[in-house]
Motif scaffolding. Structure first.
Motif, PDB file in Angstrom:
ATOM      1  N   LEU A   5       0.849  -1.179   0.000  1.00  0.00           N
ATOM      2  CA  LEU A   5       0.000   0.000   0.000  1.00  0.00           C
ATOM      3  C   LEU A   5       0.891   1.237   0.000  1.00  0.00           C
ATOM      4  CD1 LEU A   5      -2.855   1.152   0.129  1.00  0.00           C
ATOM      5  CD2 LEU A   5      -2.736   0.959   2.615  1.00  0.00           C
ATOM      6  N   LEU A   6       0.731   2.074  -1.020  1.00  0.00           N
ATOM      7  CA  LEU A   6       1.566   3.257  -1.204  1.00  0.00           C
ATOM      8  C   LEU A   6       0.691   4.507  -1.220  1.00  0.00           C
ATOM      9  CD1 LEU A   6       3.583   1.762  -4.179  1.00  0.00           C
ATOM     10  CD2 LEU A   6       4.271   1.772  -1.789  1.00  0.00           C
ATOM     11  N   TYR A   7       1.262   5.627  -0.809  1.00  0.00           N
ATOM     12  CA  TYR A   7       0.553   6.907  -0.787  1.00  0.00           C
ATOM     13  C   TYR A   7       1.351   7.963  -1.529  1.00  0.00           C
ATOM     14  CZ  TYR A   7      -2.206   4.868   2.957  1.00  0.00           C
ATOM     15  OH  TYR A   7      -3.017   4.063   3.687  1.00  0.00           O
ATOM     16  N   ARG A   8       0.631   8.958  -2.034  1.00  0.00           N
ATOM     17  CA  ARG A   8       1.279  10.110  -2.668  1.00  0.00           C
ATOM     18  C   ARG A   8       0.542  11.363  -2.224  1.00  0.00           C
ATOM     19  NH1 ARG A   8       2.112  10.429  -9.065  1.00  0.00           N
ATOM     20  NH2 ARG A   8       0.563  12.056  -9.177  1.00  0.00           N
ATOM     21  N   PRO A  14      -4.821  13.593  -1.369  1.00  0.00           N
ATOM     22  CA  PRO A  14      -3.839  12.513  -1.296  1.00  0.00           C
ATOM     23  C   PRO A  14      -4.304  11.311  -2.118  1.00  0.00           C
ATOM     24  CG  PRO A  14      -4.705  13.049   0.898  1.00  0.00           C
ATOM     25  CD  PRO A  14      -5.402  13.917  -0.082  1.00  0.00           C
ATOM     26  N   LEU A  15      -3.360  10.633  -2.740  1.00  0.00           N
ATOM     27  CA  LEU A  15      -3.650   9.479  -3.580  1.00  0.00           C
ATOM     28  C   LEU A  15      -3.101   8.208  -2.945  1.00  0.00           C
ATOM     29  CD1 LEU A  15      -2.577  11.031  -6.998  1.00  0.00           C
ATOM     30  CD2 LEU A  15      -4.879  10.929  -6.035  1.00  0.00           C
ATOM     31  N   PHE A  16      -3.676   7.066  -3.314  1.00  0.00           N
ATOM     32  CA  PHE A  16      -3.152   5.786  -2.865  1.00  0.00           C
ATOM     33  C   PHE A  16      -3.017   4.845  -4.049  1.00  0.00           C
ATOM     34  CE2 PHE A  16      -7.581   4.781  -3.081  1.00  0.00           C
ATOM     35  CZ  PHE A  16      -7.623   3.426  -3.386  1.00  0.00           C
ATOM     36  N   TYR A  17      -2.168   3.835  -3.893  1.00  0.00           N
ATOM     37  CA  TYR A  17      -1.965   2.797  -4.903  1.00  0.00           C
ATOM     38  C   TYR A  17      -1.743   1.500  -4.151  1.00  0.00           C
ATOM     39  CZ  TYR A  17      -0.415   0.690  -9.270  1.00  0.00           C
ATOM     40  OH  TYR A  17      -0.314  -0.091 -10.392  1.00  0.00           O
ATOM     41  N   ARG A  63       4.508  -2.178  -8.554  1.00  0.00           N
ATOM     42  CA  ARG A  63       4.947  -1.467  -7.345  1.00  0.00           C
ATOM     43  C   ARG A  63       6.116  -0.545  -7.655  1.00  0.00           C
ATOM     44  NH1 ARG A  63       8.766  -1.867  -3.644  1.00  0.00           N
ATOM     45  NH2 ARG A  63       9.655  -3.678  -4.668  1.00  0.00           N
ATOM     46  N   GLN A  64       7.087  -1.024  -8.426  1.00  0.00           N
ATOM     47  CA  GLN A  64       8.242  -0.211  -8.807  1.00  0.00           C
ATOM     48  C   GLN A  64       7.816   1.011  -9.627  1.00  0.00           C
ATOM     49  OE1 GLN A  64      11.287  -0.196  -7.898  1.00  0.00           O
ATOM     50  NE2 GLN A  64      11.411  -2.130  -6.820  1.00  0.00           N
ATOM     51  N   ARG A  65       6.881   0.828 -10.544  1.00  0.00           N
ATOM     52  CA  ARG A  65       6.392   1.957 -11.350  1.00  0.00           C
ATOM     53  C   ARG A  65       5.728   3.014 -10.477  1.00  0.00           C
ATOM     54  NH1 ARG A  65       3.508  -1.146 -16.392  1.00  0.00           N
ATOM     55  NH2 ARG A  65       5.409  -1.955 -17.340  1.00  0.00           N
ATOM     56  N   ALA A  66       4.956   2.562  -9.498  1.00  0.00           N
ATOM     57  CA  ALA A  66       4.307   3.514  -8.592  1.00  0.00           C
ATOM     58  C   ALA A  66       5.349   4.284  -7.784  1.00  0.00           C
ATOM     59  CB  ALA A  66       3.334   2.791  -7.660  1.00  0.00           C
ATOM     60  N   LEU A  67       6.377   3.600  -7.319  1.00  0.00           N
ATOM     61  CA  LEU A  67       7.440   4.278  -6.574  1.00  0.00           C
ATOM     62  C   LEU A  67       8.153   5.310  -7.454  1.00  0.00           C
ATOM     63  CD1 LEU A  67       8.930   1.243  -4.613  1.00  0.00           C
ATOM     64  CD2 LEU A  67       7.634   3.173  -3.661  1.00  0.00           C
ATOM     65  N   GLN A  68       8.348   4.997  -8.728  1.00  0.00           N
ATOM     66  CA  GLN A  68       8.987   5.933  -9.651  1.00  0.00           C
ATOM     67  C   GLN A  68       8.102   7.159  -9.906  1.00  0.00           C
ATOM     68  OE1 GLN A  68       9.828   3.505 -13.052  1.00  0.00           O
ATOM     69  NE2 GLN A  68      11.638   2.580 -12.122  1.00  0.00           N
ATOM     70  N   ARG A  69       6.790   7.000  -9.762  1.00  0.00           N
ATOM     71  CA  ARG A  69       5.866   8.124  -9.963  1.00  0.00           C
ATOM     72  C   ARG A  69       5.667   8.950  -8.694  1.00  0.00           C
ATOM     73  NH1 ARG A  69       2.684   4.087 -12.460  1.00  0.00           N
ATOM     74  NH2 ARG A  69       1.185   4.315 -10.763  1.00  0.00           N
ATOM     75  N   TYR A  71       4.991   7.722  -5.426  1.00  0.00           N
ATOM     76  CA  TYR A  71       4.289   7.099  -4.307  1.00  0.00           C
ATOM     77  C   TYR A  71       5.319   6.604  -3.302  1.00  0.00           C
ATOM     78  CZ  TYR A  71      -0.124   7.046  -6.861  1.00  0.00           C
ATOM     79  OH  TYR A  71      -1.262   7.414  -7.517  1.00  0.00           O
ATOM     80  N   ILE A  72       4.940   6.627  -2.023  1.00  0.00           N
ATOM     81  CA  ILE A  72       5.842   6.150  -0.974  1.00  0.00           C
ATOM     82  C   ILE A  72       5.080   5.227  -0.037  1.00  0.00           C
ATOM     83  CG2 ILE A  72       7.347   8.180  -0.999  1.00  0.00           C
ATOM     84  CD1 ILE A  72       5.820   9.140   1.518  1.00  0.00           C
TER      85      ILE A  72
END
Length: 86
Positions: A5-8, A14-17, A63-69, A71-72
């Motif tokens: 679970l990632l947030y931005r 706030p967004l989540f992924y 997950r890696q793509r989301a981190l690159q965009r 998200y943390i």
């Protein structure tokens, strides 16, 4: 079931992924992705894979793509962090 679970933050809302690996009724491994604004209606896509290894590789790619965009991983969920004591 395994999930990330990632947030931005930094936008108006706030967004989540979320990426989840689970077994389905046909003994396949499913990868479910869910994303959107916190508190809003999320978008969801599920894909099926023949084995857990393939599903794990696909989930890790998402997950890696989301981190690159941007998200943390957040240790405190946003809805708890914004509550005021009392």
């Amino acid at each position: 079931m395994l999930q990330a679970l990632l947030y931005r933050t930094g936008k108006a809302r706030p967004l989540f992924y979320r990426v989840e690996i689970s077994r389905n009724l046909f003994e396949e491994a499913s990868v479910t992705r869910e994303w959107g604004a916190v508190g809003g209606t999320p978008r969801t896509i599920t894909s099926c894979h023949t084995d857990l290894r393939a599903a794990s590789q696909v989930a890790d790619t998402y997950r890696q793509r989301a981190l690159q965009r941007g998200y943390i991983r957040d240790t405190v969920p946003l809805h708890l962090a914004k509550q005021t004591p009392g």
